[in-house]
Design a protein around this motif. Structure first.
Motif, PDB file in Angstrom:
ATOM      1  N   SER A 238       0.581  -1.199   0.108  1.00  0.00           N
ATOM      2  CA  SER A 238      -0.357  -0.285   0.216  1.00  0.00           C
ATOM      3  C   SER A 238       0.634   1.297  -0.211  1.00  0.00           C
ATOM      4  O   SER A 238       0.397   1.887   0.367  1.00  0.00           O
ATOM      5  N   ARG A 239       2.374   1.037   0.359  1.00  0.00           N
ATOM      6  CA  ARG A 239       3.057   2.129  -0.187  1.00  0.00           C
ATOM      7  C   ARG A 239       3.527   2.902  -1.890  1.00  0.00           C
ATOM      8  O   ARG A 239       3.678   2.243  -2.190  1.00  0.00           O
ATOM      9  N   HIS A 240       4.083   4.194  -1.054  1.00  0.00           N
ATOM     10  CA  HIS A 240       4.173   4.862  -2.751  1.00  0.00           C
ATOM     11  C   HIS A 240       4.871   5.967  -2.570  1.00  0.00           C
ATOM     12  O   HIS A 240       5.607   6.499  -1.257  1.00  0.00           O
ATOM     13  N   GLU A 241       5.991   5.735  -3.871  1.00  0.00           N
ATOM     14  CA  GLU A 241       7.566   6.277  -3.826  1.00  0.00           C
ATOM     15  C   GLU A 241       6.630   8.000  -4.181  1.00  0.00           C
ATOM     16  O   GLU A 241       8.062   8.567  -3.414  1.00  0.00           O
ATOM     17  N   ALA A 242       5.492   8.732  -4.438  1.00  0.00           N
ATOM     18  CA  ALA A 242       5.949   9.455  -4.125  1.00  0.00           C
ATOM     19  C   ALA A 242       4.204  10.104  -3.859  1.00  0.00           C
ATOM     20  O   ALA A 242       2.980   9.527  -3.465  1.00  0.00           O
ATOM     21  N   ASP A 243       4.345  11.600  -3.629  1.00  0.00           N
ATOM     22  CA  ASP A 243       3.285  12.247  -2.508  1.00  0.00           C
ATOM     23  C   ASP A 243       2.393  12.303  -3.776  1.00  0.00           C
ATOM     24  O   ASP A 243       2.574  11.742  -5.289  1.00  0.00           O
ATOM     25  N   GLY A 244       1.526  12.621  -3.534  1.00  0.00           N
ATOM     26  CA  GLY A 244      -0.132  12.677  -4.174  1.00  0.00           C
ATOM     27  C   GLY A 244      -1.450  13.157  -3.406  1.00  0.00           C
ATOM     28  O   GLY A 244      -1.178  13.566  -2.148  1.00  0.00           O
ATOM     29  N   PRO A 245      -2.078  13.313  -4.754  1.00  0.00           N
ATOM     30  CA  PRO A 245      -3.669  13.660  -3.732  1.00  0.00           C
ATOM     31  C   PRO A 245      -4.223  12.582  -2.622  1.00  0.00           C
ATOM     32  O   PRO A 245      -3.954  11.716  -3.008  1.00  0.00           O
ATOM     33  N   ASN A 246      -4.551  12.996  -1.769  1.00  0.00           N
ATOM     34  CA  ASN A 246      -4.864  12.359  -0.250  1.00  0.00           C
ATOM     35  C   ASN A 246      -3.839  11.614  -0.074  1.00  0.00           C
ATOM     36  O   ASN A 246      -4.097  10.777   0.537  1.00  0.00           O
ATOM     37  N   ARG A 247      -2.442  11.993  -0.090  1.00  0.00           N
ATOM     38  CA  ARG A 247      -1.575  11.129   0.428  1.00  0.00           C
ATOM     39  C   ARG A 247      -0.346  11.955   1.916  1.00  0.00           C
ATOM     40  O   ARG A 247      -0.853  12.947   1.539  1.00  0.00           O
ATOM     41  N   LEU A 248       0.152  10.430   2.404  1.00  0.00           N
ATOM     42  CA  LEU A 248       0.594  11.512   3.810  1.00  0.00           C
ATOM     43  C   LEU A 248       1.841  10.439   3.928  1.00  0.00           C
ATOM     44  O   LEU A 248       2.058   9.404   3.410  1.00  0.00           O
ATOM     45  N   PRO A 249       3.128  11.318   4.942  1.00  0.00           N
ATOM     46  CA  PRO A 249       3.989  10.452   4.403  1.00  0.00           C
ATOM     47  C   PRO A 249       3.987   9.741   5.291  1.00  0.00           C
ATOM     48  O   PRO A 249       3.405   9.576   6.351  1.00  0.00           O
ATOM     49  N   ILE A 250       4.052   8.186   5.266  1.00  0.00           N
ATOM     50  CA  ILE A 250       4.935   7.237   6.595  1.00  0.00           C
ATOM     51  C   ILE A 250       5.737   7.807   7.854  1.00  0.00           C
ATOM     52  O   ILE A 250       6.949   8.096   6.641  1.00  0.00           O
ATOM     53  N   LEU A 251       5.551   8.715   8.255  1.00  0.00           N
ATOM     54  CA  LEU A 251       6.221   8.727   9.626  1.00  0.00           C
ATOM     55  C   LEU A 251       7.398   7.607  10.003  1.00  0.00           C
ATOM     56  O   LEU A 251       7.182   6.660  11.200  1.00  0.00           O
ATOM     57  N   ARG A 252       7.698   6.922   9.338  1.00  0.00           N
ATOM     58  CA  ARG A 252       9.488   6.483   9.535  1.00  0.00           C
ATOM     59  C   ARG A 252      10.593   6.578  10.573  1.00  0.00           C
ATOM     60  O   ARG A 252      10.669   8.059  10.388  1.00  0.00           O
ATOM     61  N   ILE A 253      10.631   5.664  11.492  1.00  0.00           N
ATOM     62  CA  ILE A 253      11.774   6.241  12.181  1.00  0.00           C
ATOM     63  C   ILE A 253      13.194   7.233  11.463  1.00  0.00           C
ATOM     64  O   ILE A 253      13.536   8.686  12.075  1.00  0.00           O
ATOM     65  N   GLY A 254      13.681   6.381  10.758  1.00  0.00           N
ATOM     66  CA  GLY A 254      14.504   6.502   9.730  1.00  0.00           C
ATOM     67  C   GLY A 254      14.957   8.178   9.090  1.00  0.00           C
ATOM     68  O   GLY A 254      15.550   8.542   9.016  1.00  0.00           O
ATOM     69  N   ASN A 255      13.150   8.724   8.680  1.00  0.00           N
ATOM     70  CA  ASN A 255      12.979   9.707   7.511  1.00  0.00           C
ATOM     71  C   ASN A 255      13.079  10.589   8.577  1.00  0.00           C
ATOM     72  O   ASN A 255      13.475  11.891   8.833  1.00  0.00           O
ATOM     73  N   TYR A 256      13.443  10.869  10.322  1.00  0.00           N
ATOM     74  CA  TYR A 256      13.411  12.053  10.701  1.00  0.00           C
ATOM     75  C   TYR A 256      14.880  12.923  11.149  1.00  0.00           C
ATOM     76  O   TYR A 256      14.687  14.208  10.544  1.00  0.00           O
ATOM     77  N   SER A 257      16.001  11.510  10.260  1.00  0.00           N
ATOM     78  CA  SER A 257      17.452  12.416  10.173  1.00  0.00           C
ATOM     79  C   SER A 257      17.641  13.033   9.256  1.00  0.00           C
ATOM     80  O   SER A 257      18.317  13.775   9.692  1.00  0.00           O
ATOM     81  N   SER A 258      16.957  13.014   8.290  1.00  0.00           N
ATOM     82  CA  SER A 258      17.196  13.667   7.027  1.00  0.00           C
ATOM     83  C   SER A 258      16.173  14.710   6.528  1.00  0.00           C
ATOM     84  O   SER A 258      15.420  15.535   5.377  1.00  0.00           O
TER      85      SER A 258
END
Length: 450
Positions: A238-258
């Motif tokens: 169910s995951r997407h690599e690109a943003d789009g309408p009605n989409r939000l980022p998944i708050l993964r732990i590793g993404n906070y550092s970047s």
């Protein structure tokens, strides 16, 4: 190189005219854990062996791969593998430390045309242009480089220690904040009101490393002033690599550092999605990163985290973050979540975690003082990073000046007898050539047929 101004009594030549290289000896990886003699490869010391292949201090050059062209100086006894070149030169005409720094400052991969795997050979190395000074000036350059670069290394060592010192400082600030030491003078001028717990679901844990707090404070189980909301399972499909309408980022732990600038996954949201707002506090619950405090981004939070929905009439958001990041709290989390291969912080285990609780008014003063001290630490850290960048560039700047003759310009003016006539670089180069020709094996005369 030929366009550069050549210092007086220096010569423009090539590496091939002053040195030769030969490959080291192969050594199985299994043999690199025996003994205490260092084994040198392209990236420096790669192991220890029980015997040596060279018996003197030697300059070695990485031959291939990521460390192709890197330069190292071995101790008197070492083993050099076939991933590196051993340099040979006239030690009566070339100062070793001068040559070492010359090679360090020279692009030894300049003539490498390989694409996939970088590799250099003598054939590619020898045509590299270099400027060669007289021997006495080589020795003077080596002496000055030793002095200057030692100072640079000393500065770099001190700068490298600052981040660790600032980390300790920040932890000290947090410890002083949650123990009341930071606002000791404030309490003398104010009359704080003790906060009552909103429920009694949890009792205080006995596993916590308690510290002294003021009489007007109390230790409160975090579960009595907050509720925990588990993140949701998110299937990979169910995951997407690109943003789009009605989409939000998944708050993964590793993404906070970047700061969510790379490798971000997105998911389509609906009424069942668990969405965290920027001001929400998310706590990691699994793996080595358990206890990590995540906040500042809007998105769908994952099952390996949970949201802390705290009672705002009992604790301020910023003070709760300070309490969660405090060393004793972090140690408690690590302990109760288990130290197995798959540690897991459950709500039941986290609920009894003690939080030192002052009045809301004093919490606000603590937050103000912590932010002020952390801002000071952040400013120092930023200044240190700038200084580190300058120091890193300083080494190359010093080497460049040395091999353009700028470091010894005044020295040449006061020591003309050491760099002219038979002491000039041209005469030195001629001696090296003569030595090489004398060392060549003489061809045996062919016998005439009768």
């Amino acid at each position: 190189m030929s366009e550069l101004s050549i210092p007086q009594n220096w010569v423009l030549t090539t590496l091939g005219s002053i040195l030769s290289v030969s490959s080291g000896k192969g050594l199985p990886q299994s043999k690199m854990v025996e003994g205490n003699i260092p084994v040198y490869g392209g990236n420096g010391v790669t192991g220890q062996h029980n015997t040596h292949s060279i018996e003197q201090v030697t300059i070695v050059i990485g031959r291939e791969g990521f460390y192709c062209g890197s330069v190292h100086l071995t101790p008197s006894k070492s083993w050099v593998t076939d991933n590196a070149f051993i340099t040979k030169y006239s030690d009566s005409n070339i100062d070793q430390m001068f040559l070492y720094w010359l090679l360090k400052s020279t692009d030894l991969r300049k003539n490498d045309s390989s694409t996939a795997q970088p590799v250099i050979s003598g054939k590619k190395l020898y045509p590299t242009d270099v400027l060669l000074p007289p021997l006495a000036e080589q020795e003077e350059i080596a002496r000055r480089l030793d002095d200057l670069l030692s100072q640079v290394d000393s500065i770099k060592t001190r700068l490298d220690k600052v981040p660790g010192t600032l980390k300790t400082f920040r932890q000290s600030v947090l410890a002083a904040a949650v123990s009341g030491q930071l606002t000791e003078s404030w309490r003398k001028e104010n009359t704080p009101i003790k906060i009552n717990e909103t429920n009694n679901t949890y009792s205080l844990s006995e596993e916590f490393d308690y510290y002294e707090i003021p009489d007007t404070w109390s230790f409160t189980p975090i579960g009595n002033i907050a509720a925990f909301q588990q993140g949701m399972q998110i299937a990979k499909s169910s995951r997407h690599e690109a943003d789009g309408p009605n989409r939000l980022p998944i708050l993964r732990i590793g993404n906070y550092s970047s700061q969510f600038t790379k490798d971000v996954d997105y998911i389509d949201v609906d009424s069942s999605s668990l969405i965290a707002e920027k001001d929400d506090i998310i706590l990691t619950r699994t793996g080595e990163s358990r206890g990590g405090v995540l906040t500042g981004y809007r998105g769908v939070f994952h099952n390996n985290t949970f949201r802390i929905n705290f009672n705002e009439s009992a604790i301020l958001r910023e003070y709760l973050i300070i309490s969660l990041k405090n060393e004793q709290t972090q140690n408690f989390i690590k302990e109760v979540s288990g130290r197995s291969a798959q540690p897991d912080l459950t709500h039941k285990k986290f609920g009894p975690c003690p939080i030192s609780l002052p009045s809301l008014e004093e919490q606000a003063e603590i937050v103000r003082r912590v932010e002020e001290l952390f801002a000071y630490a952040d400013k120092v850290e930023a200044q240190v990073k700038v200084a580190q960048e300058r120091v890193n560039k300083l080494t190359q700047s010093i080497l460049a000046k040395a091999f353009r003759g700028e470091l010894t310009e005044a020295w040449r003016a006061t020591n003309p007898e050491l760099i002219t006539g038979p002491n000039s670089a041209a005469a030195l180069l001629a001696r090296i050539q003569a030595e090489r020709e004398a060392a060549q094996p003489k061809k045996k005369p062919r016998k005439k047929k009768a």
